[in-house]
Design a protein around this motif. Structure first.
Motif, mmCIF file in Angstrom:
data_model
loop_
_atom_site.group_PDB
_atom_site.id
_atom_site.type_symbol
_atom_site.label_atom_id
_atom_site.label_comp_id
_atom_site.label_asym_id
_atom_site.label_seq_id
_atom_site.Cartn_x
_atom_site.Cartn_y
_atom_site.Cartn_z
ATOM 1 N N ARG A 1 0.843 -1.194 0.000
ATOM 2 C CA ARG A 1 0.000 0.000 0.000
ATOM 3 C C ARG A 1 0.880 1.247 0.000
ATOM 4 N N PRO A 2 0.591 2.235 -0.852
ATOM 5 C CA PRO A 2 1.388 3.464 -0.870
ATOM 6 C C PRO A 2 1.285 4.204 0.465
ATOM 7 N N TRP A 3 2.392 4.784 0.894
ATOM 8 C CA TRP A 3 2.388 5.527 2.148
ATOM 9 C C TRP A 3 1.437 6.719 2.105
ATOM 10 N N LYS A 4 1.323 7.359 0.955
ATOM 11 C CA LYS A 4 0.407 8.499 0.843
ATOM 12 C C LYS A 4 -1.014 8.072 1.197
ATOM 13 N N GLU A 5 -1.416 6.924 0.705
ATOM 14 C CA GLU A 5 -2.750 6.394 0.990
ATOM 15 C C GLU A 5 -2.882 6.004 2.456
ATOM 16 N N ALA A 6 -1.837 5.396 2.996
ATOM 17 C CA ALA A 6 -1.855 4.957 4.399
ATOM 18 C C ALA A 6 -1.983 6.140 5.349
ATOM 19 N N ILE A 7 -1.234 7.190 5.073
ATOM 20 C CA ILE A 7 -1.272 8.390 5.920
ATOM 21 C C ILE A 7 -2.641 9.054 5.841
ATOM 22 N N ALA A 8 -3.170 9.165 4.652
ATOM 23 C CA ALA A 8 -4.494 9.784 4.487
ATOM 24 C C ALA A 8 -5.553 9.000 5.250
ATOM 25 N N ASP A 9 -5.474 7.689 5.186
ATOM 26 C CA ASP A 9 -6.428 6.843 5.902
ATOM 27 C C ASP A 9 -6.334 7.053 7.413
ATOM 28 N N ALA A 10 -5.104 7.041 7.940
ATOM 29 C CA ALA A 10 -4.921 7.194 9.382
ATOM 30 C C ALA A 10 -5.320 8.583 9.867
ATOM 31 N N VAL A 11 -4.995 9.605 9.078
ATOM 32 C CA VAL A 11 -5.351 10.982 9.469
ATOM 33 C C VAL A 11 -6.864 11.152 9.467
ATOM 34 N N ALA A 12 -7.550 10.548 8.506
ATOM 35 C CA ALA A 12 -9.010 10.643 8.456
ATOM 36 C C ALA A 12 -9.645 10.020 9.690
ATOM 37 N N ARG A 13 -9.051 8.951 10.185
ATOM 38 C CA ARG A 13 -9.601 8.261 11.363
ATOM 39 C C ARG A 13 -9.147 8.896 12.675
ATOM 40 N N HIS A 14 -7.970 9.503 12.673
ATOM 41 C CA HIS A 14 -7.395 10.052 13.912
ATOM 42 C C HIS A 14 -6.811 11.440 13.638
#
Length: 211
Positions: free
Chosen positions: A58-71
């Motif tokens: 999974r691309p880090w850009k996608e991972a960061i966006a996902d985590a920031v959206a949740r937290h």
């Protein structure tokens, strides 16, 4: 009675076998004395399951966006997980690197198989010259396969034309060692350089007794 097959190839895992890795090396700097807050962050926000998705490709850009959206309250710390990722790997595990060097001197065939993000692996390649000693390195993030999936073990066997019964696989993760054994390799659970040296000597490698 048939004699046991001689091991001629050794596959090393990298993280916490040859290279120290722990997100706490970074986040103790960020959270300071608040260990409880750090552990909450690493168990609930950027936890092992979240990080494994990057190891799977999974691309880090996608991972960061996902985590920031949740937290959203943790955005700066989430971004630090990638931006300051190198601080999670403070150095090599010297005793294991010495064993690797001695195996190389014996002309043992050396490969590596690692769960690692394709977007951060170049950092390790630049920092650790011993990674050039391997004939090949299979990086999970590049293959979009992750241990203990049998497919990644089949991939390294087929790519390098290995005889599994003549191949030792070293990893600090019991589940990965067990997966290698299901692929008919000789699994070695890494618990430290001294024990590893003894295990490899027992397999017939002519390593010195001490470091």
């Amino acid at each position: 009675m048939q004699s046991p097959c001689v091991v001629d190839t050794v596959i090393f895992d990298l993280g916490n076998v040859l290279i120290q890795w722990n997100p706490r090396h970074l986040f103790t700097k960020i959270f300071g004395d608040d260990e409880a807050a750090m552990e909450h962050f690493l168990s609930e926000v950027c936890n092992a399951e979240w990080n494994e998705q990057q190891d799977r490709g999974r691309p880090w850009k996608e991972a960061i966006a996902d985590a920031v959206a949740r937290h959203p309250a943790h955005e700066s710390n989430i971004r630090a997980y990638f931006d300051r990722w190198e601080e999670m790997i403070p150095g090599e595990i010297e005793g294991t690197v010495k064993i690797l060097e001695q195996l190389r001197d014996l002309n043992v065939r050396l490969l590596a198989l690692t769960n690692w993000s394709a977007e951060t692996f170049h950092i390790a390649e630049a920092r650790f010259p011993f990674l050039k000693w391997f004939e090949g390195i299979v990086v999970s993030g590049r293959e979009r396969l992750i241990q203990p999936d049998p497919a990644i073990f089949n991939l390294i066997i087929e790519r390098y034309h290995l005889r599994p019964e003549a191949t030792a696989f070293i990893d600090d993760s019991v589940r990965n060692v067990e997966a290698a054994e299901r692929a008919e390799m000789r699994g070695v659970h890494f618990r430290g350089p001294d024990e590893l040296r003894a295990q490899l000597r027992a397999m017939g490698f002519s390593l010195p007794e001490g470091s």
